[in-house]
Design a protein around this motif. Structure first.
Motif, short mmCIF file in Angstrom:
data_model
loop_
_atom_site.label_atom_id
_atom_site.label_comp_id
_atom_site.label_asym_id
_atom_site.label_seq_id
_atom_site.Cartn_x
_atom_site.Cartn_y
_atom_site.Cartn_z
N UNK A 276 0.84 -1.20 0.00
CA UNK A 276 0.00 0.00 0.00
C UNK A 276 0.87 1.24 0.00
N UNK A 277 1.89 1.22 -0.86
CA UNK A 277 2.80 2.35 -1.04
C UNK A 277 3.39 2.77 0.31
N UNK A 278 3.57 4.07 0.51
CA UNK A 278 4.20 4.55 1.75
C UNK A 278 3.31 4.38 2.97
N UNK A 279 2.05 4.01 2.77
CA UNK A 279 1.14 3.77 3.89
C UNK A 279 1.15 2.31 4.32
N UNK A 280 2.06 1.50 3.79
CA UNK A 280 2.04 0.07 4.03
C UNK A 280 2.08 -0.33 5.49
N UNK A 281 3.03 0.22 6.25
CA UNK A 281 3.13 -0.19 7.66
C UNK A 281 1.91 0.23 8.46
N UNK A 282 1.41 1.43 8.23
CA UNK A 282 0.23 1.88 8.97
C UNK A 282 -0.98 1.04 8.59
N UNK A 283 -1.06 0.62 7.32
CA UNK A 283 -2.14 -0.28 6.90
C UNK A 283 -2.05 -1.61 7.64
N UNK A 417 3.96 13.18 10.93
CA UNK A 417 3.42 13.07 9.58
C UNK A 417 4.37 12.28 8.69
N UNK A 418 3.87 11.86 7.54
CA UNK A 418 4.76 11.22 6.56
C UNK A 418 5.84 12.23 6.19
N UNK A 419 7.07 11.75 6.12
CA UNK A 419 8.23 12.64 5.98
C UNK A 419 8.62 12.79 4.50
N UNK A 420 8.13 13.84 3.85
CA UNK A 420 8.47 14.09 2.45
C UNK A 420 9.49 15.21 2.31
N UNK A 421 9.26 16.31 2.99
CA UNK A 421 10.23 17.41 3.03
C UNK A 421 9.87 18.31 4.20
N UNK A 422 10.84 19.05 4.68
CA UNK A 422 10.59 19.96 5.80
C UNK A 422 9.56 21.01 5.38
N UNK A 423 9.71 21.52 4.18
CA UNK A 423 8.79 22.56 3.70
C UNK A 423 7.35 22.05 3.66
N UNK A 424 7.15 20.82 3.14
CA UNK A 424 5.80 20.26 3.05
C UNK A 424 5.20 20.06 4.44
N UNK A 425 6.02 19.60 5.39
CA UNK A 425 5.53 19.37 6.74
C UNK A 425 5.10 20.69 7.38
N UNK A 426 5.90 21.74 7.21
CA UNK A 426 5.55 23.04 7.80
C UNK A 426 4.29 23.62 7.15
N UNK A 483 -0.05 8.77 1.23
CA UNK A 483 0.73 7.95 0.31
C UNK A 483 0.10 7.90 -1.06
N UNK A 484 0.87 7.43 -2.03
CA UNK A 484 0.38 7.28 -3.40
C UNK A 484 -0.91 6.48 -3.37
N UNK A 485 -1.89 6.99 -4.09
CA UNK A 485 -3.18 6.28 -4.12
C UNK A 485 -4.41 7.17 -4.35
N UNK A 486 -4.56 8.29 -3.71
CA UNK A 486 -3.88 8.73 -2.50
C UNK A 486 -4.49 8.04 -1.29
N UNK A 487 -3.62 7.49 -0.45
CA UNK A 487 -4.04 6.84 0.78
C UNK A 487 -3.80 7.79 1.96
N UNK A 488 -4.79 7.89 2.82
CA UNK A 488 -4.64 8.68 4.04
C UNK A 488 -4.94 7.77 5.22
N UNK A 489 -3.96 7.59 6.09
CA UNK A 489 -4.12 6.73 7.26
C UNK A 489 -3.82 7.48 8.53
N UNK A 490 -4.55 7.17 9.58
CA UNK A 490 -4.37 7.81 10.89
C UNK A 490 -4.37 6.75 11.98
N UNK A 491 -3.38 6.79 12.84
CA UNK A 491 -3.38 6.00 14.08
C UNK A 491 -3.03 6.95 15.21
N UNK A 492 -3.85 6.95 16.25
CA UNK A 492 -3.56 7.74 17.45
C UNK A 492 -3.28 6.76 18.57
N UNK A 493 -2.12 6.91 19.20
CA UNK A 493 -1.80 6.05 20.34
C UNK A 493 -1.35 6.89 21.53
#
Length: 506
Positions: A276-283, A417-426, A483-493
């Motif tokens: 599931x692309x970059x969302x694989x582990x969270x999936x 968040x998913x780590x793509x770039x510092x600019x995107x995260x900000x 992630x590519x798809x576009x997949x949006x996943x959320x886990x709160x712990x």
């Protein structure tokens, strides 16, 4: 008199369409026809709009008075360009329910005066184009705002509680700086990638390191802090995008999970690979959460090893400018991560929320294809468009899914968040604050030193912050995957005794 209309069906309830239609402040973000609107929707109030002709040029200002308002059903105004005798129009927006979560949206305008009669062919053409474009844009906006209805969520009281029991990671020792990577490009690009992305370096596999070896090392690291042995695992899920074994061989079968479970000694565990692309582990965490709640298993491991920097090497051979669709490949780093998820003992879960949704209309924004003249693959990413979608759709989705568990963004202590770039995260941080009027206490950034390690990014970051003793007992951590798809996943712990395994007291 000239009358024009345009209609479209929208897969969203009337309330969602009405909210979008009357939110004048945000018209500039989505409306290609009425680019600006300022004023009130109260009957007798005034509104000033600026309309963009399809042929370009300056926006045309129109001043209108609200004639009728029926919340969630109809809004009508009458306005003029210069003077009523010269040209006026009565504009009606109608929302007609045609199902539980589906409506028919109609725009209709009746023009009167000398100027509309004189310019009838041009006026009809431009207005019709504007109506059609606005209707399609409203459809996309309202459906995305209501898309939280498609979140896959488990009821909080369904089955036993679930907790993250231990986390592990593995990083290659070899470092590659962004300066050295850009010096390796075949063409002189003049791209200041470090300034653009904030990435100083990333880890890259050396001799004897690959997807399998990183995954096995991460799994063993995770088990070293677990109360359980490998033979206690019921399930092992491999979520790697890359499946390199023996260096450069990308193996499709047998599953990588089989090699991992045999290497760590989880002989009785069921194993399978998940993509599931970059969302694989969270999936994978989401699936284990569901399997545990249904009573099918006691515990399982999700593991991934990403030897993905080959995409960057292939991109370096052909990239010429900042507009290259392979630019995002230069941000990648190699790494492995693992997490054990179990049925919570004594009814003390630490997984408060796990959910996923897909924005499938954007599935072609990131595509991976075999490299024609080099080992491995190439990745083509419309990064700017992905960022735009994330900024426009993401905050509403996150707000909705948090609200489903009675949470606010301000309740979150650490956003990873998913780590793509510092600019995107900000930028994402600002968009969330603007939408929700709140912000988490901290936003985690690791992309500057590790790059984007694909499916492993969230758990490498979580493991790093646990190692460094930054997370305290009771802290709420939001893991956010886009992630590519576009997949949006959320886990709160909620951090419980997790940090004790790293030698940090509560």
């Amino acid at each position: 008199m000239i009358e024009l209309s345009s209609a479209t069906e929208i897969d969203a309830p009337a309330e969602a369409v009405w909210r979008t239609l009357t939110d004048f402040e945000h018209f500039s973000e989505w409306n290609p026809f009425i680019r600006e609107a300022h004023g009130t929707t109260d009957v007798g109030g005034t509104v000033t709009v600026r309309v963009q002709p399809s042929f370009g040029g300056p926006r045309l200002p129109l001043h209108a008075t609200i004639l009728f308002r029926d919340d969630n059903h109809e809004l009508r105004w009458k306005g003029s360009l210069l003077a009523p005798w010269l040209g006026a129009g009565e504009h009606t927006f109608t929302i007609e329910p045609i199902g539980a979560h589906r409506v028919r949206f109609v725009q209709r305008e009746v023009f009167t005066g000398a100027l509309p009669r004189l310019l009838a062919p041009i006026l009809a053409r431009e207005t019709q184009r504007g109506f059609d474009a606005m209707n399609l844009a409203l459809k996309a906006r309202a459906e995305s705002a209501d898309r939280a209805r498609s979140w896959m969520l488990l009821e909080p009281r369904s089955g036993p509680g679930v907790r993250v029991e231990s986390v592990g990671s593995a990083l290659p020792s070899r470092r590659l700086t962004t300066a050295d990577l850009m010096a390796s490009t075949r063409h002189r690009t003049r791209i200041d990638l470090e300034r653009l992305t904030g990435i100083r370096e990333r880890r890259v596999c050396g001799p004897g390191e690959d997807s399998r070896s990183l995954a096995i090392a991460a799994a063993r690291d995770c088990l070293s802090r677990s109360r359980h042995a490998a033979e206690d695992l019921d399930v092992v899920i491999s979520a790697s995008i890359t499946r390199y074994v023996d260096g450069t061989t990308h193996r499709m079968e047998p599953p990588l999970s089989l090699s991992i479970k045999e290497a760590i000694g989880a002989h009785r565990a069921t194993s399978f690979d998940l993509a599931n692309a970059c969302a694989g582990m969270l999936t994978g965490v989401f699936l284990l959460d569901a399997m545990i709640r249904k009573g099918e298993i006691q515990r399982g491991m999700v593991v991934s090893g990403e030897a993905i920097t080959g995409l960057g090497r292939n991109a370096a051979r052909s990239i010429r400018s900042i507009f290259s669709l392979q630019l995002a490949s230069l941000t990648l780093g190699d790494g492995g991560a693992a997490v054990i998820v179990e049925r919570a003992p004594d009814g003390k879960p630490n997984v408060l929320l796990a959910g996923f949704t897909t924005l499938a209309e954007h599935s072609r924004l990131c595509v991976g294809l075999p490299a024609p003249h080099a080992p491995g693959a190439r990745m083509f990413t419309r990064a700017r468009k992905i960022h735009e979608v994330a900024m426009s759709d993401g905050p509403a989705l996150i707000e909705e899914v948090l609200a489903s568990r009675g949470l606010r963004l301000g309740d979150i202590d650490w956003l990873i968040p998913h780590q793509t770039s510092v600019r995107a995260i900000r930028s994402g941080e600002r968009a969330l604050a603007a939408r929700m009027g709140d912000h988490p206490r901290h936003v985690v950034v690791t992309v500057d030193e590790y790059g984007n390690t694909a499916s492993t990014t969230l758990f490498i970051a979580l493991d790093k912050y646990l190692r460094e003793g930054r997370l305290g007992a009771g802290d709420k951590v939001l893991l956010l995957s886009v992630a590519s798809g576009l997949e949006v996943g959320v886990v709160v712990l909620a951090i419980d005794e997790l940090q004790e395994a790293y030698g940090h007291a509560n």
